[in-house]
Design an enzyme around this catalytic site. Structure first.
Site, PDB file in Angstrom:
ATOM      1  N   ASP A 169       0.787  -1.230   0.000  1.00  0.00           N
ATOM      2  CA  ASP A 169       0.000   0.000   0.000  1.00  0.00           C
ATOM      3  C   ASP A 169       0.823   1.287   0.000  1.00  0.00           C
ATOM      4  O   ASP A 169       0.337   2.317  -0.452  1.00  0.00           O
ATOM      5  CB  ASP A 169      -0.970   0.002   1.180  1.00  0.00           C
ATOM      6  CG  ASP A 169      -2.120  -0.962   0.953  1.00  0.00           C
ATOM      7  OD1 ASP A 169      -2.467  -1.178  -0.225  1.00  0.00           O
ATOM      8  OD2 ASP A 169      -2.663  -1.507   1.928  1.00  0.00           O
ATOM      9  N   TYR A 217      -9.660  -0.457   2.075  1.00  0.00           N
ATOM     10  CA  TYR A 217      -9.280  -0.534   3.484  1.00  0.00           C
ATOM     11  C   TYR A 217      -8.983   0.819   4.098  1.00  0.00           C
ATOM     12  O   TYR A 217      -8.424   1.690   3.459  1.00  0.00           O
ATOM     13  CB  TYR A 217      -8.045  -1.421   3.640  1.00  0.00           C
ATOM     14  CG  TYR A 217      -8.388  -2.755   4.231  1.00  0.00           C
ATOM     15  CD1 TYR A 217      -8.762  -3.807   3.417  1.00  0.00           C
ATOM     16  CD2 TYR A 217      -8.377  -2.945   5.611  1.00  0.00           C
ATOM     17  CE1 TYR A 217      -9.106  -5.033   3.958  1.00  0.00           C
ATOM     18  CE2 TYR A 217      -8.715  -4.167   6.151  1.00  0.00           C
ATOM     19  CZ  TYR A 217      -9.082  -5.206   5.321  1.00  0.00           C
ATOM     20  OH  TYR A 217      -9.418  -6.398   5.856  1.00  0.00           O
ATOM     21  N   ASP A 259      25.223   2.471  16.129  1.00  0.00           N
ATOM     22  CA  ASP A 259      23.969   3.177  15.864  1.00  0.00           C
ATOM     23  C   ASP A 259      22.997   2.151  15.278  1.00  0.00           C
ATOM     24  O   ASP A 259      23.248   1.606  14.212  1.00  0.00           O
ATOM     25  CB  ASP A 259      24.228   4.320  14.885  1.00  0.00           C
ATOM     26  CG  ASP A 259      23.022   5.243  14.765  1.00  0.00           C
ATOM     27  OD1 ASP A 259      21.977   4.942  15.394  1.00  0.00           O
ATOM     28  OD2 ASP A 259      23.118   6.256  14.051  1.00  0.00           O
TER      29      ASP A 259
HETATM   30 CU    CU Z   1      -8.025  -7.628   6.627  1.00  0.00          CU
END
Ligand code: CU
Ligand code: NAG
Ligand code: NAG
Ligand code: NAG
Ligand code: NAG
Ligand code: NAG
Ligand code: NAG
Length: 783
Positions: free
Chosen positions: A416, A491, A691
């Site tokens: 996404d 979503y 680091d």
């Molecule tokens: Cu789901």
């Protein structure tokens, strides 16, 4: 716990004298059960009387103030801020003047190089530390520009570095950008290059069975279907690209039912970027789990009546949430017409902000925010009382990986961030997404209005309490939240970053929205049947984050501390005792730095040059708060070398300017040789007092059931992580807050109540504020 509370109740009843309380401790050990002597009858006011007394005393008649956050000026420039118009002034004309780039304005045609997009190239940490911690100047600003190179006949997307900005005839240059990528180049094939040809070629096949697809679903409005393919495209190591397409019913004309009405018909195709349709392969039609290698074979079977017809998934109220009648269903619940409890902020905002610099301070914490179109909101230089805890806390990529018997479901793995998670930031709804008193700000970098909210919240339970014999203490759990919602297609992800009075920080992610589904037939091993012909598809949500810790400097170490069973011999015992002890293991190198949660193991990050006054190293603990999970497998046919960020709960690497991000939005254009292969970060480097970056996943295994219709619930789909001080301070620092109380001498009938000087909330709340006029809500600017 039981011993103490029962004991003190017993003491209070039997021996009211403080002097004798030490006796009670002894007694209390015997008083184990909930029985014991009856409580004395006390003359308590009835609840409602009590409440009205409280009201009379509390309200002084003046209206509560709506104080906005305090305006402050950030101590330094926000070096992570997105490029401004000033930064990019003259950038495009300058790019078009670069002969080596040979860019053409606009679309430019099939064989012309074109400009694609640009954003801030994050400055190197070494340069930033010199500026924010020392006397160094503000690091120069650079743009990461993406160009689509086509003049050679092939199409590639190339990242180049342009700067310093704003452009200057003498100092500004461009160079190929390779250093932040494990592929060593920012150039990757344009996997979409043949898409329009592919679609033309595909339509020959779909048209060839049109007289089937027109008649196959008699109950559905004719020809109201569409198809969508694999995500990302299937890719073989030798360069073949493929996709399986599923037919979906689109008769409702509503985007939101688009992932709920599969039709059980699929076809697959395979092509490559350097051949033409004569070399491409049609992989067949799949219907009712039978594969027909050609359109003719499918036609023949259909004519012969060899096909078992499956009914279509049809539109209906069950699938829709966007209409009044469908959203709320059933009888009204008892008393539900009355308004529910409401949170208010009687003194307005109690935090400070430099809105221009996106710099925030709250109760000792401070941080800067930065925004990118792919990754959305990120936090930088998070400090408490001036001491940096995290240099960076940022979301990297969200994977939604599906599984199922059908080829379209099986080949779907959404990434996404690559789709522009940041660009999907939506306007928040006051009173629902955040309390009405929250401060909502615009994020011009993402073209988002009211996309972020800041608010304090008083949790539903205290963060500490204790009942002594004659006193009770309690501390309110007041925490500070920064929240955003990103709606990516079907979503909605809600990201909350929370800061607590005990010095801890939590990140939590919730998922809601419309699930993606599969046709029910034969899918029992992958999901539940949730409607007539519908299966919820099992899938993993795995959201990868970066936490670049700097605990009292950049030299840090991670250690696991486990509770392990042990048979131990002690000098005072003849025989070994079955008990348990601590096992401590330093994470020495990147060869052993990919870790999973284990309920008996705690992970901490500390600085061994910074012991506290008892000699323990000051650090932070890292722990899951919310049932978080990593990806279900170590390998994925869909993702190949893109899978590595998602396969562990935690992964620790040495911080490097050459490894700033675990993924790249163009990674899926070549799943075998992505720009950033996270696996390559693990090359054996030493991790002791270095680091360190802790990459972590928040995730859920989502197995949808009928309760996911019409929407998945945030209350079911959530995951979280906490970073909390571990031997960092000499004691709990939440004791610094005024939001606590000491009730003394409490059994005398008129207890003395001590607070610490925090003003009483005695103003009159204007509840009309609690029902804001939402007709101004338009979802943000991104339409
Ligand atoms: Cu789901
Ligand atoms: C942009 O540059 C102009 C002129 O130098 C300056 O006045 C302005 O404040 C700058 N704007 C920002 C946002 O830095
Ligand atoms: C520059 O691009 C044009 C097309 O826009 C192309 O015809 C030309 O050959 C390119 N020049 C070079 C040196 O690649
Ligand atoms: C940032 O660090 C990388 C890797 O060390 C280096 O190649 C690059 O030149 C640095 N960028 C700047 C602006 O100094
Ligand atoms: C569909 O049309 C094609 C070409 O016109 C024909 O060959 C085929 O028999 C038809 N199929 C059915 C099931 O009617
Ligand atoms: C309340 O406290 C006062 C002062 O300490 C005391 O004189 C009085 O007796 C107490 N009242 C009761 C009911 O215990
Ligand atoms: C009433 O409360 C408000 C808010 O706490 C305060 O500003 C104001 O001074 C108070 N007024 C009186 C008359 O006490």
């Amino acid at each position: 716990m039981a011993r103490h509370s029962l004991g003190s109740a017993f003491c209070a009843i039997t021996l009211q004298l403080l002097l004798l309380s030490s006796l009670c401790w002894a007694d209390s050990r015997i008083q184990r059960s909930r029985g014991g002597p009856p409580r004395p009858q006390r003359d308590l006011p009835s609840l409602s009387k009590h409440y009205s007394n409280y009201r009379k005393r509390a309200v002084n008649g003046s209206a509560c103030v709506e104080a906005p956050p305090v305006k402050i000026t950030a101590p330094k420039q926000n070096v992570w801020r997105q490029l401004t118009n000033n930064d990019t002034k003259g950038l495009l004309p300058w790019l078009y003047r670069q002969e080596d780039l040979n860019l053409t304005r606009g679309y430019g045609g099939r064989h012309s190089n074109t400009y694609w997009d640009h954003e801030l190239m994050l400055p190197n940490k070494t340069d930033v530390l010199a500026y924010i911690d020392g006397d160094g100047g503000e690091p120069a600003r650079y743009a990461k520009v993406t160009v689509n190179m086509k003049s050679t006949g092939e199409s590639t997307f190339d990242d180049i570095l342009v700067g310093p900005l704003p452009v200057d005839r003498t100092t500004t240059t461009w160079q190929a950008l390779g250093y932040p990528y494990t592929r060593k180049t920012g150039s990757i094939r344009d996997i979409w290059a043949k898409d329009s040809q592919v679609y033309d070629w595909i339509s020959k096949h779909t048209n060839a069975v049109k007289n089937i697809t027109t008649n196959l679903w008699p109950d559905m409005k004719r020809n109201n279907y569409y198809w969508i393919g694999s995500e990302p495209y299937l890719q073989s190591p030798d360069g073949k690209i493929g996709s399986w397409y599923a037919y979906w019913n689109s008769e409702s004309g509503d985007f939101d039912t688009g992932t709920l009405l599969p039709l059980n018909l699929y076809f697959g195709v395979e092509w490559s970027l350097d051949t033409d349709p004569s070399d491409w392969r049609f992989l067949g039609w799949l219907y009712d789990d039978v594969l027909y290698p050609t359109s003719e074979a499918f036609q023949a079977a259909y004519r012969k009546g060899d096909i078992r017809i499956h009914p279509a998934n049809l539109k209906g109220e069950w699938a829709e949430s966007g209409h009044l009648a469908q959203l709320r269903q059933g009888e009204v619940l008892p008393l539900d017409t009355k308004p529910p409890p409401q949170a208010v902020a009687p003194a307005g905002a109690r935090f400070s902000i430099d809105e221009e610099a996106k710099y925030v301070e709250w109760m000792g914490f401070s941080f800067y925010l930065g925004f990118t179109s792919n990754r959305g909101m990120a936090f930088y230089d998070i400090r408490r009382k001036g001491q940096r805890i995290l240099y960076e806390l940022s979301f990297q990529e969200a994977l939604a990986h599906y599984a199922g018997t059908d080829p379209a479901q099986s080949t779907t793995s959404y990434l996404d961030a690559a789709y522009s998670l940041g660009g999907s930031m939506v306007e928040l709804v006051p009173g629902y997404d955040c309390p009405t008193y929250a401060t909502f700000i615009d994020v011009p970098d993402l073209n988002s209005k009211n996309g972020i909210c800041f608010f304090e919240f008083n949790g539903d339970c205290p963060m500490a309490r204790h009942s002594g014999f004659v006193y009770t203490t309690s501390t309110k759990n007041v925490y500070f939240v920064v929240r955003a919602v990103y709606t990516v297609g079907n979503y909605d992800y809600m990201f909350s970053y929370e800061f607590y009075l005990d010095g801890s920080i939590q990140v939590s992610v919730r998922a809601s929205g419309v699930i993606r589904t599969q046709y029910a037939a034969g899918n029992e091993e992958y999901g539940y049947r949730i409607h007539d012909a519908l299966s919820g598809s099992m899938h993993d949500h795995t959201l990868n984050f970066k936490a670049d810790f700097d605990i009292l400097g950049t030299a840090n170490t991670v250690e696991s501390t486990s509770f392990v069973p042990a048979a131990e011999k002690y000098v005072w015992s003849d025989i070994p005792r079955n008990t348990f002890k601590l096992r401590r293991e330093i994470v020495e190198t990147e060869d052993s730095s990919r870790l999973n949660w284990d309920r008996a193991t705690q992970y901490r990050i500390f600085n061994s040059d910074e012991p506290n006054k008892y000699g323990e190293y000051r650090g932070y603990r890292i722990l899951p708060t919310d049932g978080t999970t990593h990806f279900s497998s170590d390998v994925s046919s869909n993702l190949a070398n893109l899978v590595y960020p998602f396969t562990y709960d935690l992964a620790i690497t040495k911080q490097k300017d050459t490894e700033p991000q675990s993924t790249h939005p163009h990674n899926s254009y070549d799943i075998w040789e992505p720009l950033v292969n996270f696996d390559n970060f693990f090359d054996g480097e030493d991790l002791v007092q270095e680091d360190l970056v802790v990459w972590f996943n928040l995730g859920m295994h989502h197995l949808p059931h009928t309760g996911d219709l019409p929407n998945t619930l945030f209350t079911n789909a959530h995951a979280g992580i906490q970073f909390s001080p571990l031997n960092y301070y000499d004691r709990d620092v939440s004791t610094e807050t005024l939001s606590q109380i000491l009730i003394k001498d409490k059994y005398k009938g008129n207890s003395s109540v001590r607070n610490f000087g925090q003003q009483e909330p005695v103003c009159a709340v204007d509840l009309s504020r609690e029902a804001p006029d939402l007709s101004h809500y338009d979802g943000g600017y991104f339409y």
